[in-house]
Design an enzyme around this catalytic site. Structure first.
Site, short mmCIF file in Angstrom:
data_model
loop_
_atom_site.label_atom_id
_atom_site.label_comp_id
_atom_site.label_asym_id
_atom_site.label_seq_id
_atom_site.Cartn_x
_atom_site.Cartn_y
_atom_site.Cartn_z
N ASP A 85 32.13 52.68 32.48
CA ASP A 85 33.20 51.68 32.36
C ASP A 85 33.01 50.64 33.47
O ASP A 85 32.48 50.95 34.53
CB ASP A 85 34.55 52.39 32.52
CG ASP A 85 35.73 51.53 32.17
OD1 ASP A 85 36.30 51.74 31.08
OD2 ASP A 85 36.11 50.67 32.99
N HIS B 119 41.39 56.59 35.06
CA HIS B 119 42.11 56.21 36.28
C HIS B 119 43.19 57.23 36.65
O HIS B 119 43.85 57.08 37.67
CB HIS B 119 42.76 54.83 36.12
CG HIS B 119 41.75 53.72 35.98
ND1 HIS B 119 40.76 53.49 36.91
CD2 HIS B 119 41.56 52.80 35.00
CE1 HIS B 119 40.01 52.47 36.52
NE2 HIS B 119 40.48 52.04 35.36
N HIS C 177 35.27 49.33 35.23
CA HIS C 177 36.18 49.64 36.34
C HIS C 177 35.77 50.96 36.97
O HIS C 177 35.34 51.88 36.28
CB HIS C 177 37.62 49.75 35.83
CG HIS C 177 38.09 48.52 35.13
ND1 HIS C 177 38.02 48.38 33.76
CD2 HIS C 177 38.62 47.37 35.60
CE1 HIS C 177 38.50 47.19 33.42
NE2 HIS C 177 38.87 46.55 34.51
N ASP D 255 33.66 47.85 28.74
CA ASP D 255 34.07 46.55 29.27
C ASP D 255 33.04 45.93 30.20
O ASP D 255 33.31 44.91 30.83
CB ASP D 255 35.45 46.64 29.94
CG ASP D 255 35.71 47.99 30.58
OD1 ASP D 255 34.73 48.75 30.74
OD2 ASP D 255 36.85 48.29 30.91
#
Lengths: 559, 450
Positions: free
Chosen positions: B148, B109, B150, B237
């Site tokens: 991931d 991120h 996200h 995740d």
């Protein structure tokens, strides 16, 4: 008086130590098949004309167990594994009699799959039918919960009384399932033979009216009482190299960084003293290619010694990784490494003229000048040793690290000196030290420093604790103890340390090491908050403390 | 002999964002238990490496750290990024067949400008590694597959206009999860159009759905792109037990994904199901990368039936795959048309970026030089009020590694120009051609060079 005897691969060495002096030494060739005979021959030499009442302590280091396993003379042993999910089961196989059973535990010690009694009994019947009488049982995560291992062992007690069973959590209660399995397996394999050896020694000592304390040197350079060694025979593997390392420490007695090199007949064993403390092998002792959970000193063996043969290999001079006999100067027929150093550095070992003659013949064959031949051999010897030493530094420096501070404060090994041990040390170490630009020490007693190291080594003990306060349990190594702890989330590191220390005291006392239990150090103190949702439900502690390798109190050094 | 898989396991057992934060010491504790108990590091298939520290310069090759790299970056970040560099070195030296950095803190991120921690990330571990190998080894084309849950918005932003770096991210739909981006419309900028492929997946997508996307979209694109290096941002995740997301991927699914994807380097990103997912997913990825049979790997509560998707779910994925394949295949055409039609020297874009961890807003003014020769340099003006109450106005010039000579000269002139302007507190120049990184304190008139 203290006696140390190191039964090595080629020679058995012995010393008698009293009040700062080595008053007697002995050296005999080791009879491979009759280790007890070699031991007693040296012992008899040492105690001849001596009042045996004066002997306070006898420490033996022996290759018996190493030999048993290496030569495949160990008893046939079955390995029962409860591997659960994860790696393919085949990767865990040791030997032909490996069985895979149902049953599974997770990392928190929770039972995931129950054992299948029927399956276990079938397996027991099969083992019985094959006539196998030794059995090792190992479950994945048994170090977090050994209930299933115990159940399988109970079934053996019920259905196959005669079988000797060993469970992995008992011999090593730390993480690493394959190492635990191997440790249990080799323990089961050698238990009886070691017991037999211990009984022989005991009766031999009785015959000689020796009633002193008797200890066995372990792979980690510490001692264990003879009587207790019968439970953990594998701890005695590689006690020879450990004796050398302790010998190096014994003749220096300071806190410098040192490289200890034991140059024997056909191998050189290299170990490190870091600020005076012997370096441990981070992955434990390796037996027959299998990693185990046996605490051991880090020792690198180079197939090169004083007796290594010098020969022509495809037209060029080389050093063989084996011996064909003594050095020419010591009555052998063909030239060895010792002969070369003897000639080049005019060491006057034995009959120096024989060294010259044997090398001259080889030089003629190789079409080289004698000087050039010697230079070349010296180069080979020195570069093989320096390379091995440098690799050892690098391996230690590159050990994995799991914390930020460990990475930030990277390791560097800067040796302060070389310590030479073994018969050929006097010839080779000075040259090696010059090449490495380091001071060196070759003591008058260097040829038997290994036996001295054994004679004065103190007991060691490493205790590992895993505490899970959410489950309210504490797992302890050694011994595979599982104990309740309070389920309080307020459990502190202070309390965890206290529990660990109690175990150290308790286990240490059982091992007769009261005198050394104050001298412990915590090597690992980790604590983790367990958060579920936004709440702290408990803590996990990982603690390791140790009475490190060292010397008995009365030892202050040797002249 | 077969080369081993390199592994760096760096759980950072002495570092956390805060004691109860998902990104805390405990995160890799049970993974350690599992890896150590299995004894996988003892196998000849695996070579375990010790982490190393990345340098500030390695960080500056990717990031503008505000106010300065010394004040923004702590040692834990440097160890995580340095671990990726170490494995890249080992891989390119031919010591290992591939490498997996199981490290924390994560990085995907983190964007070009780094004011603070966002999405648990401070610096972008993968981007730092990629710029390092491009500079050191001359690697040209790189593919990053972000698995991931996200959206990897940081990595996307860093390579948004770079046609040599293919960024593919599949993730839970941004309408339902942090960071709220990663839609199909985010496809790249300038010459980088079409080398950013986003695959927003509906919640509860399972092994079946993800493998459909992998087989029909990700792998065909990779085959066409022919990267010199394949990087996996290996977030874990998507797992059915993750507490922060809502997907249905399994350890088997992750292992199989790695077997098919064959990444050269994988770097751990997110994954906060510390007990029920991470130990098994990490095992699965290592086993797959090392070529070990992973059929015996399973979560204790694994049940195949729970993890299927219905036909409408799969229909949705089919359309998504078609759309993104079209985007990728027609990218050059679109880029050419855009460059032909646009007579301006720059693309301009305003952005606001939210830093969730430290709760601050950044306003950005982005300019991309539309160069006929290269991907063009970027000028970013950025403003943010930090937690200490100080507002920073900074100017950043980024020169890409494949920049043309003209742009290189022009960008350096921009850097000098901006130093004259009192509205900036700091002006930075990222010169990847010369591998020099400058920061200029406007008020003090002091320049620092790395």
């Amino acid at each position: 008086m203290l006696i140390g005897i190191d039964i090595g691969g080629t020679y058995t060495d012995g010393v008698v130590y009293r009040e700062g002096k080595i008053i007697k030494t002995a050296k005999k060739p080791t009879l491979y098949e009759e280790i007890d005979v070699s031991l007693l021959a040296v012992l008899d030499d040492l105690i001849k004309d001596m009042d045996v009442k004066q002997v306070k302590r006898l420490v033996i280091s022996t290759t018996l167990v190493t030999n048993l396993i290496a030569t495949g003379r160990g008893e046939r042993t079955a390995l029962l594994l409860l591997p659960g999910y994860g790696l393919p089961h085949d990767l865990y196989r040791i030997g032909d009699d490996t069985y895979f059973l149902k049953g599974s535990i997770d990392f928190r010690g929770r039972e995931i799959e129950e054992i299948d009694e029927k399956e276990v009994i079938e397996c027991i019947e099969d083992i019985k039918k094959k006539g196998i009488r030794r059995v090792a049982i190992a479950g994945k995560f048994a170090s977090r919960n050994n209930l299933q291992e115990k159940k399988v062992q109970d079934l053996f007690h019920k259905h196959y009384r005669e079988a000797l069973t060993v469970i992995s959590s008992k011999v090593a209660n730390r993480l690493n399932f394959p190492r635990r399995a191997a440790t249990a397996y080799f323990t089961a394999m050698t238990l009886k033979e070691w017991e037999g050896f211990v009984a022989q020694i005991r009766s031999a000592l009785q015959e000689r009216n020796l009633s002193c304390e008797v200890f066995i040197l372990k792979a980690d350079g510490g001692t264990t009482p003879l009587d207790l060694s019968v439970f953990t025979p594998c701890e005695t593997v590689f006690s020879g190299p450990a004796a050398s390392t302790m010998g190096g420490k014994a003749i220096t007695m300071d806190d410098k960084n040192a490289v200890v090199i034991d140059i024997g007949g056909t191998t050189s064993d290299i170990s490190l003293l870091i600020e005076g403390n012997p370096l441990y092998a981070s992955k434990g002792a390796v037996i027959s290619g299998f990693y185990t959970h046996i605490h051991a000193l880090a020792v690198k063996s180079v197939p090169l010694g004083g007796d290594s043969l010098i020969y022509l290999q495809d037209g060029s001079i080389d050093v063989a990784p084996y011996r064909e006999g003594n050095a020419a100067c010591l009555g052998g027929n063909r030239p060895t490494v010792t002969d070369v150093f003897n000639v080049k550095y005019r060491l006057n070992v034995g009959n120096a003229a024989s060294s010259v003659k044997a090398l001259q013949e080889l030089a003629l064959l190789a079409g080289m000048e004698l000087d050039r031949l010697c230079d070349k051999v010296v180069d080979i010897v020195i570069s093989r040793l320096t390379e091995a030493i440098k690799n050892m530094f690098k391996e230690w420096e590159n050990e994995p690290a799991y914390k930020v501070w460990e990475v930030v404060n990277g390791r560097r090994f800067k040796p302060d000196r070389l310590i030479g041990i073994g018969a050929a040390a006097r010839a080779i170490i000075p040259v090696l030290a010059e090449k490495m630009d380091l001071p060196y020490l070759v003591h008058d007693h260097s040829p038997v420093a290994n036996a001295l190291g054994a004679a004065v080594a103190r007991p060691t003990l490493t205790v590992n604790l895993h505490i899970d306060t959410a489950q309210g349990v504490c797992m302890v190594d050694p011994g595979g103890i599982r104990q309740q702890v309070p389920r309080s989330p307020a459990f502190s590191m202070e309390e965890a340390r206290k529990i660990a220390l109690n175990f150290l005291q308790e286990i240490g006392k059982k091992r007769g090491m009261e005198d050394y239990l104050e001298d412990y150090r915590f090597y690992k103190e980790e604590q983790f908050n367990m958060i579920r949702g936004w709440d702290r439900i408990g803590k996990i502690f990982e603690i390791e403390l140790q009475v490190a390798p060292g010397f008995i109190k009365e030892y202050r050094g040797v002249i | 002999m077969m080369k081993p898989t390199g592994v760096i396991f760096f759980p950072a057992f002495d570092w956390a964002i805060s004691p109860t934060h998902p990104e805390r010491e405990e995160r890799l504790l049970y993974t350690r238990d599992q890896l150590f108990e299995e004894g996988i590091m003892d196998l000849p298939h695996i070579k375990e490496y010790k982490p190393e520290l990345a340098s500030f310069k390695d960080v500056l090759r990717v990031h503008f750290c505000v106010p300065s790299v010394e004040e923004r970056i702590i040692e834990a970040h440097l160890v995580a990024a340095g671990s990726a560099l170490k494995l890249a070195d080992a891989f390119l030296a031919g010591e290992i067949k591939n490498g997996f950095a199981i490290v924390r803190p994560p990085g995907h991120h983190a964007m070009t400008v780094s004011h603070a921690n966002r999405g648990f990330c401070d610096i972008n571990n993968e981007a730092i590694m990629i710029e390092y190998v491009r500079k050191k080894y001359g690697i040209k084309k790189v593919a990053i597959v972000d698995t991931d849950v996200h959206h990897g918005d940081g990595t996307q932003e860093i390579y948004y206009n770079d046609p040599d770096v293919l960024f593919i991210s599949f993730h839970q739909d941004g309408r339902t999860l942090y960071p709220g981006t990663g839609f199909t419309s985010e496809a790249g900028w300038g010459r980088g159009y079409g080398t950013t492929i986003n695959i927003p997946l509906p919640p509860r997508t399972s092994d079946e759905g993800i493998h459909y996307v992998l087989d029909n979209l990700v792998l065909p694109i990779l085959e066409d792109f022919k990267p010199d290096l394949v990087v996996n941002s290996a977030g874990q995740d998507n797992h059915y037990t993750d507490p922060l997301a809502d997907m249905c991927f399994t350890a088997q699914g992750y292992a199989l994904l790695n077997k098919k994807l064959k990444p050269d380097i994988a770097v751990l990103e997110g994954g906060y199901s510390v007990e029920t997912a991470l130990p098994y997913v990490n095992m699965g990825i290592i086993m797959a990368m090392a070529g070990l049979d992973f059929s015996n790997l399973k979560e204790p509560d694994y049940s195949q039936n729970r993890l299927r998707n219905g036909s409408s779910h799969l229909d949705y994925l089919k359309k998504l795959v078609e759309k993104q394949l079209f985007l990728y295949r027609n990218r050059e055409e679109v880029v050419n048309k855009q460059y032909a039609e646009n007579k301006n020297r720059f693309y301009v874009e305003q952005k606001s970026i939210f830093y969730d961890t430290e709760y601050l807003y950044e306003m950005q003014n982005n300019k991309l030089r539309l160069c006929p020769e290269c991907q063009g340099y970027r000028v970013i003006e950025s403003t943010a009020r930090h937690r200490d109450g100080i507002t920073y106005n900074v100017g950043c010039i980024s020169i890409p590694v494949n920049c043309c000579r003209n742009c290189h000269d022009e960008a350096r002139a921009v850097y000098i120009d901006m130093q004259e302007k009192a509205r900036y507190d700091m002006v930075y120049l990222q010169d990847r051609i010369d591998d020099r990184y400058y920061s200029f304190h406007v008020q003090k008139g002091i320049e620092k060079v790395w």
